[in-house]
Design an enzyme around this catalytic site. Structure first.
Site, PDB file in Angstrom:
ATOM      1  N   GLY A   1      13.313  -2.579   5.693  1.00  0.00           N
ATOM      2  CA  GLY A   1      12.200  -2.291   6.611  1.00  0.00           C
ATOM      3  C   GLY A   1      11.197  -3.422   6.645  1.00  0.00           C
ATOM      4  O   GLY A   1       9.988  -3.205   6.744  1.00  0.00           O
TER       5      GLY A   1
ATOM      6  N   ARG B   1       8.406  -5.709   9.841  1.00  0.00           N
ATOM      7  CA  ARG B   1       6.973  -5.538  10.155  1.00  0.00           C
ATOM      8  C   ARG B   1       6.251  -4.921   8.958  1.00  0.00           C
ATOM      9  O   ARG B   1       6.864  -4.577   7.947  1.00  0.00           O
ATOM     10  CB  ARG B   1       6.806  -4.654  11.378  1.00  0.00           C
ATOM     11  CG  ARG B   1       7.176  -3.216  11.086  1.00  0.00           C
ATOM     12  CD  ARG B   1       6.926  -2.298  12.263  1.00  0.00           C
ATOM     13  NE  ARG B   1       8.028  -2.378  13.213  1.00  0.00           N
ATOM     14  CZ  ARG B   1       7.936  -2.913  14.430  1.00  0.00           C
ATOM     15  NH1 ARG B   1       6.795  -3.409  14.856  1.00  0.00           N
ATOM     16  NH2 ARG B   1       8.965  -2.924  15.235  1.00  0.00           N
TER      17      ARG B   1
ATOM     18  N   ASN C   1      11.630  -0.353   0.876  1.00  0.00           N
ATOM     19  CA  ASN C   1      10.381  -0.207   1.637  1.00  0.00           C
ATOM     20  C   ASN C   1      10.555   0.589   2.937  1.00  0.00           C
ATOM     21  O   ASN C   1       9.597   1.189   3.417  1.00  0.00           O
ATOM     22  CB  ASN C   1       9.819  -1.605   1.943  1.00  0.00           C
ATOM     23  CG  ASN C   1       8.718  -1.565   2.972  1.00  0.00           C
ATOM     24  OD1 ASN C   1       7.569  -1.256   2.667  1.00  0.00           O
ATOM     25  ND2 ASN C   1       9.064  -1.857   4.233  1.00  0.00           N
TER      26      ASN C   1
ATOM     27  N   SER D   1       4.135   6.626  -2.089  1.00  0.00           N
ATOM     28  CA  SER D   1       2.891   6.831  -1.324  1.00  0.00           C
ATOM     29  C   SER D   1       1.946   7.735  -2.107  1.00  0.00           C
ATOM     30  O   SER D   1       2.386   8.594  -2.883  1.00  0.00           O
ATOM     31  CB  SER D   1       3.206   7.487   0.015  1.00  0.00           C
ATOM     32  OG  SER D   1       2.022   7.940   0.630  1.00  0.00           O
TER      33      SER D   1
ATOM     34  N   TYR E   1       7.437  14.182   4.450  1.00  0.00           N
ATOM     35  CA  TYR E   1       7.125  12.829   3.969  1.00  0.00           C
ATOM     36  C   TYR E   1       6.680  12.860   2.503  1.00  0.00           C
ATOM     37  O   TYR E   1       7.142  12.064   1.685  1.00  0.00           O
ATOM     38  CB  TYR E   1       6.040  12.235   4.870  1.00  0.00           C
ATOM     39  CG  TYR E   1       5.630  10.818   4.546  1.00  0.00           C
ATOM     40  CD1 TYR E   1       6.432   9.741   4.911  1.00  0.00           C
ATOM     41  CD2 TYR E   1       4.434  10.552   3.893  1.00  0.00           C
ATOM     42  CE1 TYR E   1       6.045   8.439   4.635  1.00  0.00           C
ATOM     43  CE2 TYR E   1       4.030   9.258   3.620  1.00  0.00           C
ATOM     44  CZ  TYR E   1       4.843   8.197   3.994  1.00  0.00           C
ATOM     45  OH  TYR E   1       4.453   6.911   3.707  1.00  0.00           O
ATOM     46  N   SER E   2       5.786  13.793   2.159  1.00  0.00           N
ATOM     47  CA  SER E   2       5.285  13.817   0.776  1.00  0.00           C
ATOM     48  C   SER E   2       6.393  14.229  -0.185  1.00  0.00           C
ATOM     49  O   SER E   2       6.465  13.706  -1.304  1.00  0.00           O
ATOM     50  CB  SER E   2       4.051  14.702   0.638  1.00  0.00           C
ATOM     51  OG  SER E   2       4.354  16.018   0.962  1.00  0.00           O
TER      52      SER E   2
ATOM     53  N   LYS F   1       8.444  11.131  -0.772  1.00  0.00           N
ATOM     54  CA  LYS F   1       7.748  10.116  -1.571  1.00  0.00           C
ATOM     55  C   LYS F   1       7.571  10.569  -3.022  1.00  0.00           C
ATOM     56  O   LYS F   1       7.561   9.738  -3.934  1.00  0.00           O
ATOM     57  CB  LYS F   1       6.394   9.781  -0.934  1.00  0.00           C
ATOM     58  CG  LYS F   1       6.528   9.092   0.426  1.00  0.00           C
ATOM     59  CD  LYS F   1       7.227   7.746   0.305  1.00  0.00           C
ATOM     60  CE  LYS F   1       7.307   6.992   1.605  1.00  0.00           C
ATOM     61  NZ  LYS F   1       7.945   5.679   1.464  1.00  0.00           N
TER      62      LYS F   1
ATOM     63  N   ILE G   1      -2.904   2.303   4.421  1.00  0.00           N
ATOM     64  CA  ILE G   1      -2.809   0.864   4.649  1.00  0.00           C
ATOM     65  C   ILE G   1      -2.741   0.616   6.157  1.00  0.00           C
ATOM     66  O   ILE G   1      -2.075   1.371   6.879  1.00  0.00           O
ATOM     67  CB  ILE G   1      -1.534   0.299   3.960  1.00  0.00           C
ATOM     68  CG1 ILE G   1      -1.461   0.747   2.482  1.00  0.00           C
ATOM     69  CG2 ILE G   1      -1.470  -1.225   4.095  1.00  0.00           C
ATOM     70  CD1 ILE G   1      -2.579   0.300   1.584  1.00  0.00           C
TER      71      ILE G   1
HETATM   72  P1  NAP Z   1       6.088   0.462   9.530  1.00  0.00           P
HETATM   73  O1  NAP Z   1       5.056  -0.497  10.008  1.00  0.00           O
HETATM   74  O2  NAP Z   1       6.449   1.626  10.374  1.00  0.00           O
HETATM   75  O3  NAP Z   1       7.405  -0.361   9.162  1.00  0.00           O
HETATM   76  C1  NAP Z   1       8.550   0.289   8.678  1.00  0.00           C
HETATM   77  C2  NAP Z   1       9.762  -0.570   8.946  1.00  0.00           C
HETATM   78  O4  NAP Z   1      10.918   0.124   8.447  1.00  0.00           O
HETATM   79  C3  NAP Z   1       9.993  -0.820  10.447  1.00  0.00           C
HETATM   80  O5  NAP Z   1      10.340  -2.159  10.676  1.00  0.00           O
HETATM   81  C4  NAP Z   1      11.166   0.116  10.754  1.00  0.00           C
HETATM   82  O6  NAP Z   1      12.008  -0.310  11.818  1.00  0.00           O
HETATM   83  C5  NAP Z   1      11.928   0.075   9.446  1.00  0.00           C
HETATM   84  N1  NAP Z   1      12.848   1.207   9.318  1.00  0.00           N
HETATM   85  C6  NAP Z   1      12.631   2.495   9.705  1.00  0.00           C
HETATM   86  N2  NAP Z   1      13.736   3.222   9.454  1.00  0.00           N
HETATM   87  C7  NAP Z   1      14.665   2.393   8.919  1.00  0.00           C
HETATM   88  C8  NAP Z   1      15.999   2.563   8.487  1.00  0.00           C
HETATM   89  N3  NAP Z   1      16.617   3.748   8.568  1.00  0.00           N
HETATM   90  N4  NAP Z   1      16.659   1.496   7.986  1.00  0.00           N
HETATM   91  C9  NAP Z   1      16.060   0.281   7.934  1.00  0.00           C
HETATM   92  N5  NAP Z   1      14.807   0.039   8.342  1.00  0.00           N
HETATM   93  C10 NAP Z   1      14.105   1.106   8.825  1.00  0.00           C
HETATM   94  O7  NAP Z   1       5.654   1.097   8.122  1.00  0.00           O
HETATM   95  P2  NAP Z   1       4.683   0.556   6.961  1.00  0.00           P
HETATM   96  O8  NAP Z   1       3.372   1.195   7.135  1.00  0.00           O
HETATM   97  O9  NAP Z   1       4.812  -0.908   6.808  1.00  0.00           O
HETATM   98  O10 NAP Z   1       5.369   1.287   5.721  1.00  0.00           O
HETATM   99  C11 NAP Z   1       6.277   0.647   4.842  1.00  0.00           C
HETATM  100  C12 NAP Z   1       6.531   1.583   3.666  1.00  0.00           C
HETATM  101  O11 NAP Z   1       5.280   1.874   3.009  1.00  0.00           O
HETATM  102  C13 NAP Z   1       7.109   2.930   4.075  1.00  0.00           C
HETATM  103  O12 NAP Z   1       8.027   3.372   3.107  1.00  0.00           O
HETATM  104  C14 NAP Z   1       5.892   3.841   4.085  1.00  0.00           C
HETATM  105  O13 NAP Z   1       6.236   5.173   3.883  1.00  0.00           O
HETATM  106  C15 NAP Z   1       5.109   3.260   2.925  1.00  0.00           C
HETATM  107  N6  NAP Z   1       3.687   3.594   2.946  1.00  0.00           N
HETATM  108  C16 NAP Z   1       2.897   3.220   4.013  1.00  0.00           C
HETATM  109  C17 NAP Z   1       1.550   3.539   3.992  1.00  0.00           C
HETATM  110  C18 NAP Z   1       0.614   3.167   5.111  1.00  0.00           C
HETATM  111  O14 NAP Z   1      -0.542   3.616   5.090  1.00  0.00           O
HETATM  112  N7  NAP Z   1       1.007   2.361   6.071  1.00  0.00           N
HETATM  113  C19 NAP Z   1       1.021   4.243   2.914  1.00  0.00           C
HETATM  114  C20 NAP Z   1       1.834   4.601   1.865  1.00  0.00           C
HETATM  115  C21 NAP Z   1       3.179   4.262   1.887  1.00  0.00           C
HETATM  116  P3  NAP Z   1      11.655   0.099  13.339  1.00  0.00           P
HETATM  117  O15 NAP Z   1      10.409  -0.650  13.672  1.00  0.00           O
HETATM  118  O16 NAP Z   1      12.850  -0.356  14.104  1.00  0.00           O
HETATM  119  O17 NAP Z   1      11.461   1.581  13.341  1.00  0.00           O
END
Ligand code: NAP
Length: 248
Positions: free
Chosen positions: A13, A16, A91, A143, A156-157, A160, A189
């Site tokens: 992932g 981005r 990730n 998370s 989701y929770s 995680k 984030i």
């Molecule tokens: P994001 O911006 O949505 O990026 C997630 C990336 O994962 C995207 O590029 C997405 O591709 C890719 N992805 C989704 N499903 C996939 C799959 N089946 N196989 C391979 N790649 C896949 O999310 P983020 O905020 O950076 O989050 C990254 C991680 O941190 C996640 O695990 C999230 O749960 C965790 N997290 C985030 C936050 C927050 O506040 N942002 C907080 C706590 C934890 P597409 O763009 O093609 O969908």
């Protein structure tokens, strides 16, 4: 000397958001990085941007972490390009938020498939060469919501929280071969995942956070860098919270 000189890392992932930032920080510290993502094209763009900025080798892998074959191929492609795999960052993650009574079983399953089963499948595939090499690092991105729960995010929770259990079990299983497994638990984030929140909700969230603001992807990436590098050689089975004090 750079902190990950000579190391190779596969980050899922990573086209981005937090994953991209982790890949960029690892590359800046000398690692060769494999960018795994659903969209091969976006992964290619990300890999090219990282190489242009850091000079490090970066490859792109189109993959779905919920598919076992894709996970095995991703590890094989990383080994083929760089000769080995030292670090795996699980990730990739998705949300399908809703209140429980409105949440479809399919939305529960979809989130579990990517966030939890995906991490299991990737860890299984990467552990084979790591255990053989008697060294390796696996970092699971959990998370704060997995630690504290969240209304509207039962799926989701649960995924995680499950990642934290997975982290601890893998840590125990792999410790005899010096493969260390830890989790990072980010709070709120600023990425695409949270940009959909209304300004009012963002303000409310910021007020709940002792440090008074949402976090940046780079702040999560630095925690992952610590767990990937030599400074964390005696740390396994732990959850490192990066949440501005939101959950203690
Ligand atoms: P994001 O911006 O949505 O990026 C997630 C990336 O994962 C995207 O590029 C997405 O591709 C890719 N992805 C989704 N499903 C996939 C799959 N089946 N196989 C391979 N790649 C896949 O999310 P983020 O905020 O950076 O989050 C990254 C991680 O941190 C996640 O695990 C999230 O749960 C965790 N997290 C985030 C936050 C927050 O506040 N942002 C907080 C706590 C934890 P597409 O763009 O093609 O969908």
């Amino acid at each position: 000397m750079k902190r990950l000189e000579g190391k190779t890392a596969l980050i899922t992932g990573a086209a981005r958001g937090i994953g991209f930032e982790i890949a960029e920080v690892f590359a800046a510290e000398g690692a060769c990085v494999a960018i795994g993502d659903l969209s091969h094209e976006e992964a290619r763009t990300a890999a090219a941007a990282i190489t242009a900025k850091t000079g490090a080798k970066a490859i792109a892998i189109g993959m779905d972490v919920s598919k076992e074959e894709d996970c095995e191929t991703a590890v094989a492609e990383t080994e083929k390009a760089f000769g080995k795999i030292d670090i795996l960052v699980n990730n990739a993650g998705i949300t399908r938020d809703n209140l429980v009574l409105r949440m479809k079983a399919a939305d529960f399953e979809a989130v579990m498939d990517v966030n939890l089963k995906g991490a299991f499948l990737m860890a299984k595939a990467a552990a084979k060469p790591m255990l053989k090499a008697r060294t390796g690092r696996i970092i699971n991105i959990s998370s704060v919501v997995g630690q504290a729960g969240q209304a509207g995010q039962a799926n989701y929770s649960a995924s995680k929280a499950g990642l934290i259990g997975l982290t601890k079990s893998l840590a125990r299983e792999f410790a005899p071969r010096h493969v260390l497994v830890n989790a990072v638990a980010p709070g709120f984030i600023r990425t695409r995942m949270t940009e959909g929140l209304k300004d009012e909700a963002k303000l409310k969230i910021s007020e709940m956070i002792p440090l008074g603001r949402m976090g940046e992807p780079a702040e999560v990436a630095k925690a992952a860098l610590f767990l990937a590098g030599g400074d964390s050689a005696y740390i396994t089975g732990q959850v490192l919270s990066v949440n501005g004090g939101l959950y203690m």
